[in-house]
Design a protein around this motif. Structure first.
Motif, PDB file in Angstrom:
ATOM      1  N   TRP A 277      65.302  19.980 -33.700  1.00 54.24           N
ATOM      2  CA  TRP A 277      63.675  20.320 -33.320  1.00 54.24           C
ATOM      3  C   TRP A 277      63.408  18.639 -33.818  1.00 54.24           C
ATOM      4  O   TRP A 277      63.694  19.190 -34.734  1.00 54.24           O
ATOM      5  CB  TRP A 277      63.544  21.238 -34.780  1.00 54.24           C
ATOM      6  CG  TRP A 277      63.185  22.883 -34.160  1.00 54.24           C
ATOM      7  CD1 TRP A 277      64.907  23.473 -34.676  1.00 54.24           C
ATOM      8  CD2 TRP A 277      63.487  23.663 -33.441  1.00 54.24           C
ATOM      9  NE1 TRP A 277      64.432  24.902 -33.997  1.00 54.24           N
ATOM     10  CE2 TRP A 277      63.453  24.576 -33.624  1.00 54.24           C
ATOM     11  CE3 TRP A 277      61.086  23.421 -33.119  1.00 54.24           C
ATOM     12  CZ2 TRP A 277      62.864  26.349 -32.376  1.00 54.24           C
ATOM     13  CZ3 TRP A 277      61.131  24.881 -32.930  1.00 54.24           C
ATOM     14  CH2 TRP A 277      61.542  26.151 -32.300  1.00 54.24           C
ATOM     15  N   ARG A 278      62.594  18.708 -32.807  1.00 52.50           N
ATOM     16  CA  ARG A 278      61.367  17.622 -33.104  1.00 52.50           C
ATOM     17  C   ARG A 278      60.197  17.576 -33.172  1.00 52.50           C
ATOM     18  O   ARG A 278      60.062  18.760 -32.074  1.00 52.50           O
ATOM     19  CB  ARG A 278      62.051  15.887 -31.846  1.00 52.50           C
ATOM     20  CG  ARG A 278      63.814  15.847 -31.767  1.00 52.50           C
ATOM     21  CD  ARG A 278      64.011  15.795 -30.890  1.00 52.50           C
ATOM     22  NE  ARG A 278      65.491  15.586 -29.972  1.00 52.50           N
ATOM     23  CZ  ARG A 278      66.116  15.294 -29.691  1.00 52.50           C
ATOM     24  NH1 ARG A 278      65.672  15.060 -28.371  1.00 52.50           N
ATOM     25  NH2 ARG A 278      67.946  14.430 -29.690  1.00 52.50           N
ATOM     26  N   TYR A 279      59.054  16.197 -33.237  1.00 56.70           N
ATOM     27  CA  TYR A 279      57.978  16.168 -32.621  1.00 56.70           C
ATOM     28  C   TYR A 279      57.605  15.390 -32.713  1.00 56.70           C
ATOM     29  O   TYR A 279      58.019  14.239 -32.217  1.00 56.70           O
ATOM     30  CB  TYR A 279      56.749  16.721 -34.064  1.00 56.70           C
ATOM     31  CG  TYR A 279      57.547  15.767 -35.594  1.00 56.70           C
ATOM     32  CD1 TYR A 279      56.660  14.563 -35.354  1.00 56.70           C
ATOM     33  CD2 TYR A 279      58.419  16.024 -36.414  1.00 56.70           C
ATOM     34  CE1 TYR A 279      57.218  13.686 -36.462  1.00 56.70           C
ATOM     35  CE2 TYR A 279      59.143  15.093 -37.405  1.00 56.70           C
ATOM     36  CZ  TYR A 279      58.185  13.829 -37.138  1.00 56.70           C
ATOM     37  OH  TYR A 279      57.854  13.344 -38.967  1.00 56.70           O
ATOM     38  N   PRO A 280      56.321  14.879 -31.628  1.00 59.88           N
ATOM     39  CA  PRO A 280      55.979  13.913 -30.874  1.00 59.88           C
ATOM     40  C   PRO A 280      56.198  12.923 -32.130  1.00 59.88           C
ATOM     41  O   PRO A 280      55.274  12.989 -32.988  1.00 59.88           O
ATOM     42  CB  PRO A 280      55.021  13.926 -30.596  1.00 59.88           C
ATOM     43  CG  PRO A 280      54.838  15.835 -29.924  1.00 59.88           C
ATOM     44  CD  PRO A 280      55.427  16.001 -31.305  1.00 59.88           C
ATOM     45  N   GLY A 281      56.607  11.147 -31.593  1.00 53.74           N
ATOM     46  CA  GLY A 281      56.631   9.552 -32.264  1.00 53.74           C
ATOM     47  C   GLY A 281      55.077   9.065 -31.478  1.00 53.74           C
ATOM     48  O   GLY A 281      54.221   9.338 -30.506  1.00 53.74           O
TER      49      GLY A 281
END
Length: 345
Positions: A277-281
């Motif tokens: 799972w990833r979130y915006p960087g």
């Protein structure tokens, strides 16, 4: 064999017909390893893995990497192979004589095959949860390497401060004085108690746990001994029985908390190999969640939950698990990603 190069192929041709114990060993060639152990194909996966592990220990190798043996041209079920390979590794790691081999890896690329190995490990954790040492904790030490402390933990005693009490006994005769002294000693001995707790998790006690024990020792007026040279390590508590029992319960809770934390981290590591799972960087890039949050998000989605609260960059977000959108306390929404690890390969 093509990747290993002509030197390895020549060695195999040289040793053809000279297989000992079902395998031959050659140099690593062009591969990033020192040796290659070549197996004769058969359906006895557990036996083959066991032989290789013992050979590595005998040769004092520190690490070994396996493919999923038998799942290629031999056509064996990956679930069956997973069970047999893990059976062999578990039996090997439980041997007290193992000294040299520190890391065991199974290299898998296919997602469905990885799930079979994950399920096999999870099944073992469920069935062995009552054992003294968590199987998964022991097993992960070989998959991700054993902890090598820079300095061996020493024997330690947290000793109570003793305030001496003096009894002056007067009596009509020496016999009555001796009887009274004996009676007092018996009372003291009846109040003394000793409790020993043995568990591999004790080796993971750090400054936090030591500080808690020091506080318990001071408040409860007991003696606490760490016997780290034993296998498994032990904590011995002695003092007045009611205080010893109270401190023993505290130590057992600390041990269980450490084991639960280690097992949770191991499960998170395994799941991280399947999905991320990833979130915006920054600059339109995405950043992976930490492994525990990654596991919480995946478990929530698999459980068909609608929302889950998480922290992103120290801010609270509410994640919609259907739309993969996360909203903070101020109403700002960001898009998350859920990526299967084999996507794009």
């Amino acid at each position: 064999m093509d990747a290993a190069g002509a030197q390895v192929a020549d060695e195999c041709a040289q040793y053809a017909g000279q297989y000992q114990s079902g395998f031959i060993t050659t140099q690593g060639g062009n591969l990033l390893c020192s040796k290659i152990i070549h197996l004769i194909t058969n359906n006895q996966v557990k036996s083959q893995v066991s032989k290789v592990l013992h050979e590595c220990e005998r040769k004092m190798y520190k690490s070994v990497a396996f493919p999923a043996i038998g799942t290629g041209q031999a056509g064996q079920s990956s679930a069956k192979v997973a069970d047999e390979m893990l059976d062999a590794i578990v039996e090997f790691t439980r041997q007290k004589s193992v000294q040299h081999l520190q890391t065991i890896k199974i290299v898998i690329f296919q997602r469905n095959m990885l799930r079979d190995f994950y399920e096999s490990m999870k099944k073992r954790e469920d069935t062995d949860s009552s054992t003294t040492e968590s199987w998964l904790s022991m097993f992960k030490s070989f998959f991700w390497g054993r902890k090598q402390s820079s300095e061996k933990k020493k024997f330690m005693i947290l000793e109570k401060k003793v305030n001496l009490v003096t009894f002056q006994i007067c009596g009509e005769s020496q016999e009555k004085v001796d009887a009274t002294e004996s009676w007092i000693k018996d009372l003291i001995l009846k109040e003394q108690f000793e409790s020993t707790i043995s568990d591999e998790a004790i080796e993971s006690f750090d400054e936090t746990q030591i500080a808690i024990l020091e506080d318990l020792r001071r408040r409860k007026r007991v003696t606490i001994q760490f016997l780290n040279e034993l296998s498994p390590p032990q904590i011995k508590i002695s003092g007045i029985s009611r205080d010893v029992c109270s401190v023993s319960l505290e130590v057992q809770n600390m041990v269980q908390q450490i084991k639960s934390t280690e097992e949770e981290q191991s499960k998170a590591e395994l799941l991280y190999n399947l999905v991320e799972w990833r979130y915006p960087g920054s600059n339109d890039s995405f950043v992976a969640f930490d492994k525990l949050t990654n596991m919480q998000l995946e478990h929530a989605k698999m459980s068909k939950k609608l929302y889950l609260n998480v922290k992103i960059k120290k801010k609270n977000y509410k994640v919609d698990l259907n739309t993969l959108k996360a909203t903070d306390d101020e109403g700002k929404t960001i898009n998350l990603q859920r990526v299967m690890k084999d996507e794009g390969k």
